[in-house]
Scaffold this active site. Structure first.
Site, mmCIF file in Angstrom:
data_model
loop_
_atom_site.group_PDB
_atom_site.id
_atom_site.type_symbol
_atom_site.label_atom_id
_atom_site.label_comp_id
_atom_site.label_asym_id
_atom_site.label_seq_id
_atom_site.Cartn_x
_atom_site.Cartn_y
_atom_site.Cartn_z
ATOM 1 N N GLN B 236 3.848 4.580 -4.096
ATOM 2 C CA GLN B 236 4.105 4.104 -2.750
ATOM 3 C C GLN B 236 4.972 2.853 -2.771
ATOM 4 O O GLN B 236 5.344 2.353 -1.708
ATOM 5 C CB GLN B 236 2.779 3.805 -2.025
ATOM 6 C CG GLN B 236 1.900 5.035 -1.837
ATOM 7 C CD GLN B 236 0.552 4.746 -1.198
ATOM 8 O OE1 GLN B 236 -0.459 5.192 -1.698
ATOM 9 N NE2 GLN B 236 0.518 4.024 -0.093
ATOM 10 N N ARG B 383 -5.900 4.126 3.616
ATOM 11 C CA ARG B 383 -5.337 4.284 4.952
ATOM 12 C C ARG B 383 -5.634 3.076 5.833
ATOM 13 O O ARG B 383 -6.097 3.194 6.968
ATOM 14 C CB ARG B 383 -5.835 5.553 5.619
ATOM 15 C CG ARG B 383 -4.881 5.976 6.714
ATOM 16 C CD ARG B 383 -5.173 7.346 7.256
ATOM 17 N NE ARG B 383 -4.145 7.657 8.248
ATOM 18 C CZ ARG B 383 -3.537 8.808 8.338
ATOM 19 N NH1 ARG B 383 -3.833 9.793 7.546
ATOM 20 N NH2 ARG B 383 -2.613 9.016 9.262
ATOM 21 N N CYS B 384 -5.394 1.883 5.294
ATOM 22 C CA CYS B 384 -5.566 0.693 6.112
ATOM 23 C C CYS B 384 -4.808 -0.425 5.447
ATOM 24 O O CYS B 384 -4.350 -0.295 4.328
ATOM 25 C CB CYS B 384 -7.033 0.307 6.237
ATOM 26 S SG CYS B 384 -7.811 -0.147 4.692
ATOM 27 N N GLU B 756 -2.650 3.774 10.506
ATOM 28 C CA GLU B 756 -3.935 3.383 9.955
ATOM 29 C C GLU B 756 -4.975 3.053 11.015
ATOM 30 O O GLU B 756 -6.176 3.133 10.748
ATOM 31 C CB GLU B 756 -3.722 2.222 8.986
ATOM 32 C CG GLU B 756 -2.822 2.695 7.852
ATOM 33 C CD GLU B 756 -2.329 1.592 6.943
ATOM 34 O OE1 GLU B 756 -1.896 1.926 5.845
ATOM 35 O OE2 GLU B 756 -2.372 0.432 7.323
#
Lengths: 287, 800, 173
Positions: B236, B383-384, B756
């Site tokens: 990522q 996911r945050c 998110e």
């Protein structure tokens, strides 16, 4: 996640299967749908030297009515059970359980015979076979023999099949009028084994239960035949009181192994809950 | 033609901000032509697998690789001893710790990397891995962070022996990593002693895993003649990987090319640098051939970057009307055997200090202790943004606990404590400046949409009926996120500021290519970045190619995680586009022989004010940029922008969830879930909806089933998809979505990031609903995940 | 290693002969030997469905099938869907309804949905959710996948189809 090496055989006739089994003995494993065996081989929990694929053996396929029984080839897949008109007409419970097994792709490959012969207490057909009073045809070098579902399962992964034998057919009596059945399965998600499940077949005449068979999935080393629970219903109406009583009797025979699905207490309680749920559904299914 | 109709058609052709543009990524994916790391095949490529420890804590007495090396088709078997001469047996983590690349004399978690087997193909590699003989001597194991801090607890990290100071200050015990505090402790303590009402609640956020459908992997290819290293990797943050690889290998960054091709989901799992990547690089350098390493699913679930494992104790002080006076939080954070959190350097608990939430809380204090245990490393943001899920979970649970104590409705108590619209920009007691927000209308819209009063009436009726087989729970969250890390004055990774970048080149025919320092893992950057460029520069989105993920072509960026692509790179995209537009204005003025100030920008052209017939389209201007520019102007039409955001962005939302819980089995059905999100300016409504559906589904999975528990021997349980809960289409609820728009005042286009929020906001919403189902029986909290087993146990404990 | 054998089957309409060890899994033959990289490996334990291919009219997880079992079979993978540059209605539906994000599950999803629609040309949402439950998606939450399959089903039945995400829905001129 790679299987160990083996030799592959794809015989086209049953005698060839039997011959290969006697030739290779312990070294050989039968491959049906493969969705239990291949994952174990990929983890190298199983490493057979010879794999005998049954997919080309025509004698092992097909569903037919013979007398008062339904005869089902051991290599019949779950989806074939789900889509079979004969099953829908005579043994809807068999389609109901097949729909609750694994997921759609697995059901295209997974077979009823494989599910039963594996001897895994988490598989769904064994309890249903007990509840439907099925008989299995086991074929070996000395020909065929018949074994009742209630006598087939000896322990975890341990069945009445002797080395050199293959399950060829499942024979199930077509229920009489007034029979209702259901399979209630509690699972965490699609594709999971049951936390607990119950198969129920009952017959109602004039509002009273005249026949009952109950069996449980994944709450013991094998599927469990809940004879006392079933017997407690005979001659009585199926109502809240008798349902609770049957569920309690079923719970009394549970000896589940704890895992992430739950501890002994939870799985036992859920076996009772599934018996209750299946009984209510079975009553609704009576025809 | 009618002016409106004509404008509409031009807007349609432009496909700019606000359009539900269909995705540019889709044609390759729907035809099986995606290019993921495992799809890459190079001449002479070898395949590698990792040999891992079956034990959670053990001394390695010996490793015998003789048989494995002798196996036909095996090219190398690496152990720590092979890496030592290269000083690559340990590597730095993003959190200022070190991590063993291959176990150096001991293992400290189950499945730790011990040896790396390189062979002709994956079949040979798997066979040979079984032949590596490792002699272990088992050591006592500790998997509980509280037990890890007992005086006689096993020493998990002998390499840190005698180091009383870590990357984040003093260590108070051999298994202690850091203590981090923020806020005014004295003022907060005073507010508690003066308070009319206080509540306290302990809660555990379980160890979970982002579990993208594609596991981690890489292909390393070292060209010994050129001295070039190329690595295709599931990352990522490819540029950060390049810097790390450069630091580790002493190869200059100019000789390293990191390529993140298509990525099959990341969700925070693919931020870090993993031992497998490093080993593949070493093996390629040693063998002179490309080496592929792809982890299996169970390796993914049990070795590469878990999330959370936070033990939180929250307290609120309030007056009798429910107005909150102070928040106090103590956290014990289980980081596993190595501190490999992916947080900005200065923030060992990430942005946890957003935990005062959407509420006007005058006093707050937070203390976090990081602890080593014999568990696999991680602590990433699933996911945050960094530790934001944990923070939001805490405050959204605590306000419900307070509401129950005071017998105030859970919607009403939020209204009484909201930061008001006119208070923005709002400085929190923990030092964050919330740039914008408008919480009351969002909540009211949701309550009206679901007919909240009717739901509460139904619930009251069900509670009054003892024969009802189910319990009904209503959960509400009104959350504020912090995303878009971040301002370089406070955020860096390995010393590099957390800016992001965009470079745009407009070609003579008016088409363009744009490159960014981020990398999409499904978010649709190729689609949405082009929409920003279209609106800002007047070049139709269909004419813009967007490229990311190749460090040799893309400008340096910090990558995609923490919802930072839109807030940071998206801003760079807008600003680079504006630079293009301003140069285009000068060229247009030159072509039209007017002053630049006499021109106005109109969608896809510059026209002369007051004389709209005189105009130059961007296409005409692009051509002129290569043959007819004003005197003294450089030819070409290009722009680069490195954007260092002045602040974070603060997306918010109001969610409501209704659950029905079966009293006797613990089975839970999510009857309804209504999610209103405010992500500021909406770039592509279709993609936003998709991101929200996905985030809600992952939130559902976390709340209802995901966990990676350990037994006392340190065996990680549930590390396959049989046990680890990824809901299928059957289990996943139906989602209802809604929105309000409160643009970010400091972002060039007012966007805030969205992917998110639904994860961060939904998890406490499910928890609040589950607790609410039992609230009338005195329950103030019980821990996730709410699988039927756990729910049944809770029901049983209440006598149901 | 045991002796390799030649296995012959039809792959997306073309005759294929491939030499494999008996233990070779179909997903590896497809991906490593036949350049069919659309089907993906997501779990290796028959749970995720990313490796789904169609074999003789059945949706099959190709990580749990031996290549030698495919002798004489007809295989369809995602690579066989678009014909002459024209997308299959399912491919169109997945784009129009935003039924994919990272794309990793998509080839398996579409291949599975194809068989579902052959068996049931007009499935309800409930039926789609039931019969698609062998394919995991981590990105979409399935809601738009259901819509994509409904879009394709309608198109395959000859009905007029439109996206539920109109381009200009939130734009006013």
């Amino acid at each position: 996640m790679i299987p160990s090496p083996f030799e592959y055989h794809a015989p086209t006739a049953l005698p060839d299967v039997i011959a290969l089994l006697s030739q290779y003995g312990d070294e050989a494993k039968l491959l049906a749908g493969g969705h239990s065996l291949l994952p174990m081989m990929k983890l190298r929990f199983a490493a057979p030297g010879h794999l005998i694929d049954l997919r080309k053996v025509a004698e092992l396929k097909g569903i037919s009515v013979v007398g008062s029984q339904l005869h089902i080839g051991a290599m019949t897949t779950e989806n074939e059970l789900i889509f079979s008109k004969l099953v829908a007409e005579h043994l809807p419970l068999l389609a109901e359980v097949a729909r609750q097994i694994a997921d759609p792709q697995v059901r295209y490959k997974g077979t009823i015979g494989g599910d039963i012969s594996h001897g895994d207490p988490g598989n769904d057909h064994p309890a249903v076979m007990m509840a439907m009073d099925a008989t299995f045809v086991l074929t070996g070098a000395n020909g065929e023999r018949l074994v009742k579902a209630t006598e087939f399962f000896h322990g975890m992964y341990d069945t009445a099949l002797t080395p050199g034998e293959v399950m060829t057919q499942i024979r199930i009596p077509i229920p009489a009028a007034g029979t209702g059945s259901s399979y209630a399965k509690l699972k965490r998600k699609t594709g999971d084994y049951a936390t607990a499940a119950a198969a129920v077949v009952i017959r109602l005449q004039a509002g009273l239960c005249t026949q009952a068979r109950i069996a449980l999935t994944n709450v013991g080393p094998t599927a469990l035949f809940a004879g006392d629970a079933a017997a407690s219903l005979i001659g009585k109406p199926i109502d809240d009181v008798t349902i609770t009583q049957a569920a309690n009797l079923a719970m009394a025979i549970c000896e589940p192994a704890p895992d992430l699905r739950g501890d002994e207490a939870y799985k036992t309680a859920m076996a009772g809950q599934m018996v209750e749920r299946a009984l209510r559904l079975a009553v609704a299914h009576v025809k | 033609m009618d002016q409106n109709v004509e404008n509409h058609e031009r807007l349609e052709k432009l496909e700019g901000i606000g359009c539900s543009r269909k995705r540019r990524e889709d044609p390759r994916f729907i035809q099986g032509k995606g290019n993921y790391v495992d799809d890459i095949k190079l001449p002479g490529m070898l395949f590698a697998v990792m040999v891992r420890s079956p034990y959670a804590h053990a001394k390695i007495k010996s490793i015998d690789t003789t048989k494995a090396k002798a196996h036909p088709g095996v090219h190398a078997v690496l152990t720590a001893d092979d890496l030592k001469p290269l000083k690559l047996h340990w590597m730095p983590t993003l959190a200022g710790d070190v991590q063993a690349v291959l176990a150096d004399g001991y293992v400290s978690f189950q499945n730790q990397e011990v040896a790396f087997v390189v062979a002709d193909d994956r079949y040979v590699a798997a066979d040979a891995a079984e032949l590596v003989e490792v002699d272990y001597e088992e050591l006592p194991v500790v998997v509980d962070p509280f037990k890890a801090l007992l005086p006689d607890a096993p020493v998990i990290r002998p390499d840190l022996d005698g180091k009383n100071v870590g990357a984040h200050g003093a260590r108070k015990h051999h298994n202690h990593i850091f203590n981090w505090q923020i806020g005014d402790k004295d003022k907060t303590d005073r507010a508690f002693s003066d308070a009319e009402v206080t509540v306290a609640q302990d809660m555990h956020y379980p160890r979970v895993h982002p579990c993208p459908l594609e596991t981690c992997g890489s292909v390393a290819s070292y060209d010994a003649i050129r001295g070039d290293l190329t690595v295709w990797i599931t990352s990522q943050a490819p540029h950060v990987v390049r810097t790390v690889v450069g630091l580790l290998s002493s190869i200059p960054e100019s000789k390293i090319r990191i390529i993140s091709p298509d990525i099959g989901g990341g969700f925070g799992n693919k931020v870090g640098v993993y031992p497998g990547y490093v080993c593949a690089i070493v093996a390629s350098i040693v063998l002179g051939r490309p080496v592929k390493w792809i982890e299996s699913r169970s390796e993914n679930l049990t070795t590469t970057a878990f999330a959370r494992d936070y033990w939180m104790s929250g307290e609120l002080a309030a007056d009798k009307s429910g107005k909150i006076k102070a928040l106090r939080v103590n956290v014990t954070a289980d980081h596993g055997a190595f501190d490999a959190c992916a947080d900005p350097t200065k923030w060992p608990a990430g942005m946890f200090h957003v935990c005062t939430g959407s509420y006007d809380i005058p006093n707050a204090h937070v203390s976090v202790d990081g602890v080593y245990t014999n568990k696999f490393p991680g602590g990433v943001s699933y996911r945050c943004s960094f530790r934001v899920t944990e923070a939001v979970y805490l405050v959204e649970r605590m306000i419900d606990v307070l509401a129950q104590k005071l017998n105030i409705d859970k919607a009403e108590i939020r209204k009484r404590n909201f930061i008001k619209y006119e208070q923005f920009p709002y400085l929190t007691p923990l030092g964050l400046e919330f740039d914008s927000g408008n919480y009351m209308p969002a909540l009211e819209k949701v309550l009206e949409a679901v007919d909240y009063n009717a739901l509460r009436a139904e619930q009251a009726q069900k509670r009054a009926d003892p024969t009802c087989p189910t319990l009904m729970g209503i959960g509400i969250t009104t959350f504020t996120e912090i995303v878009g890390a971040g301002p370089s004055k406070s955020c860096d990774i390995l010393g590099i500021g957390m800016f992001d970048s965009c470079e745009i080149r407009v070609h003579p025919d008016g088409s363009a290519i744009a490159r960014m320092g981020t990398i999409s893992q499904g978010q649709g950057h190729q689609t949405t970045y082009a929409q920003i460029i279209a609106s800002e520069s007047g070049i139709a989105a269909s004419q813009i190619a967007v490229e990311e993920g190749d460090t040799s072509t893309a400008p340096y960026g910090l990558g995609t995680y923490g919802s930072r692509s839109t807030p940071v790179a998206g801003a760079a995209v807008a600003r680079a586009s504006r630079k293009i537009r301003e140069k285009a204005r000068k060229i247009a003025a030159h072509l039209l022989e007017v002053s630049p100030d006499d021109l106005e920008f109109d969608l896809d052209q510059f026209k002369v004010k007051g004389d709209p017939a005189k105009a130059k389209t961007m296409k005409e201007i692009a051509w002129a940029a290569y043959n007819n520019v004003p005197d003294g102007m450089e030819m070409g039409l290009e722009a680069v922008d490195y954007y260092d955001p002045p602040n974070f962005t603060f997306p918010f939302g109001a969610y409501l969830c209704v659950v029905d819980v079966h009293k006797k089995t613990g089975e839970t059905k999510v009857r309804r879930f209504y999610a209103l999100d405010d992500c500021g300016t909406r770039i592509n409504p279709m993609i936003i909806e998709g991101q929200i559906h996905g985030g809600l589904t992952e939130g559902f999975a976390v709340a209802m089933g995901q966990e990676l528990p350990y037994d006392e021997q340190g065996n990680v349980l549930g590390g396959t998809l049989m046990d680890y809960f990824l809901p299928t289409s059957m289990e996943t609820p139906h989602w209802e979505t809604d929105f309000t728009v409160t643009p970010s005042p400091h972002h060039p286009i007012g966007a805030k990031g969205v992917a998110e929020s639904p994860h961060v906001g939904s998890i406490p919403c499910f928890s609040n609903a589950m607790v609410d189902a039992f609230a009338h029986l005195g329950t103030t909290h019980f821990n996730m995940p709410y699988n039927s087993y756990r729910v049944w146990q809770h029901a049983k404990s209440l006598g149901l | 290693m045991s002796k390799k054998t030649i296995v012959s089957f039809k792959l997306n309409g073309a005759a294929i002969d491939v030499m494999v060890e008996p233990r070779e899994l179909l997903i590896h033959t497809l991906r490593e030997k036949l350049s069919i990289t659309g089907p993906h490996i997501g779990c290796e334990t028959s749970h995720c469905g990313a490796c789904t291919v169609d074999i003789d009219g059945a949706s099959v997880k190709s990580c749990t099938v031996l290549t030698v079992q495919c002798e004489g079979a007809e295989l369809l993978t995602i690579e066989g869907f678009a014909k002459g540059g024209v997308l299959h209605p399912l491919q169109e539906g997945f784009t129009q309804e935003h039924g994919l994000q990272c794309g990793f599950c998509t080839p398996g999803m579409i291949t599975r949905a194809y068989r579902l629609l052959q068996e049931n040309p007009n499935p309800t949402e409930e039926e789609i959710r039931f019969w698609m439950a062998g394919n995991l998606c981590r990105c979409t939450g399935y809601q738009n996948i259901v819509k994509a399959i409904q879009y394709a089903a309608a198109k395959m039945r000859g009905e007029t189809v439109t996206t539920s995400h109109p381009l200009m829905a939130e734009i006013s001129a």
